[in-house]
Design an enzyme around this catalytic site. Structure first.
Site, PDB file in Angstrom:
ATOM      1  CG  HIS A 153      -1.989  -0.982   1.203  1.00 51.31           C
ATOM      2  ND1 HIS A 153      -3.317  -0.634   1.300  1.00 51.31           N
ATOM      3  CD2 HIS A 153      -1.972  -2.324   1.058  1.00 51.31           C
ATOM      4  CE1 HIS A 153      -4.064  -1.722   1.246  1.00 51.31           C
ATOM      5  NE2 HIS A 153      -3.263  -2.771   1.098  1.00 51.31           N
ATOM      6  CG  ASP A 158      -3.267   2.383  -2.104  1.00 50.85           C
ATOM      7  OD1 ASP A 158      -2.689   1.774  -3.013  1.00 50.85           O
ATOM      8  OD2 ASP A 158      -3.353   1.946  -0.939  1.00 50.85           O
TER       9      ASP A 158
END
Length: 243
Positions: A153, A158
């Site tokens: 992540h 993202d």
């Protein structure tokens, strides 16, 4: 319409246990087109990072030691999002952490939502795809958004993926050239607002039908109607043509 797609990474899951924001990533869209303008900072949380969080984002305590404190970028951050429609996946999580950071920084901003509106794409996805997995990875797969570079992540990555998912969920991918714009608009600095190369401008020449061509088209529709082959079986339109 100006929209900001936002994501954060944190030291842990629970803000009430003293966990802090360590990364903020935002990408800007205007009229459903990515502009290439980004807001991105890594932040020193002044505390350790939980092992579970480290496994998710891979951001280490040592890496963050020379990064700025949230207090030093609070005004810049709020300036970037103020007046925009901010799009977040699982908005309550990010808002709780960011509002806590604003409070700890002693800023004049008590709550983000006093300065921007917020759309929660997780709630949106749960209504559209009830009973299905609706995390970002699942949505990327469902809508054909390439997330192959997402081993860990990262807030900026993202946010970019979420922008494309949001466009797909709300009626299409927007500008056909968005993906090319992103390639032309790579961030120059890791920890700054970055305005990259201007988005690709495409001039589309529109050729409109003449009155004669429209009349010929209408005559053809009437002929199809008489033959029982008119797929545009709209009585009001055909009645208008006949008149």
């Amino acid at each position: 319409m100006r929209q900001v797609i936002l994501d954060t990474e944190t030291t842990g899951l629970k803000v009430e246990e003293g966990h802090r924001v360590i990364e903020i990533g935002c990408v800007e869209m205007v009229n459903r087109k990515l502009t290439g303008k980004h807001f991105h900072y890594y932040l020193n949380p002044q505390r350790e990072i939980e092992a579970g969080a480290l496994a998710v984002h891979g951001i280490t305590h040592d890496f963050l030691q020379d990064k700025p404190l949230f207090a030093s970028i609070a005004q810049e951050f709020m300036g970037f999002i103020s007046g925009a429609e901010v799009i977040i996946h699982n908005a309550p999580f990010d808002l709780a952490f960011l509002n806590n950071e604003l409070r700890l920084a002693g800023s004049d901003f008590e709550s983000m939502t006093d300065h921007c509106s917020v759309i929660d794409t997780l709630q949106m996805a749960r209504k559209i795809h009830a009973g299905q997995r609706n995390n970002l990875d699942a949505l990327c797969k469902r809508y054909g958004v390439d997330s192959s570079k997402r081993d860990l992540h990262g807030a900026l990555l993202d946010a970019s993926l979420l922008a494309h998912v949001y466009l797909a969920m709300t009626g299409g991918q927007g500008n056909f050239f968005d993906s090319l714009n992103e390639e032309l608009s790579k961030p120059v600095k890791q920890n700054d607002v970055t305005v990259n190369a201007a988005p690709l401008q495409v001039n589309i020449h529109v050729v409109r039908a003449t009155e004669h061509e429209i009349a010929q088209h209408n005559d053809y529709l009437l002929l199809l109607q008489k033959q029982g082959k008119c797929v545009w079986d709209n009585k009001n339109i055909l009645d208008g043509i006949q008149k």
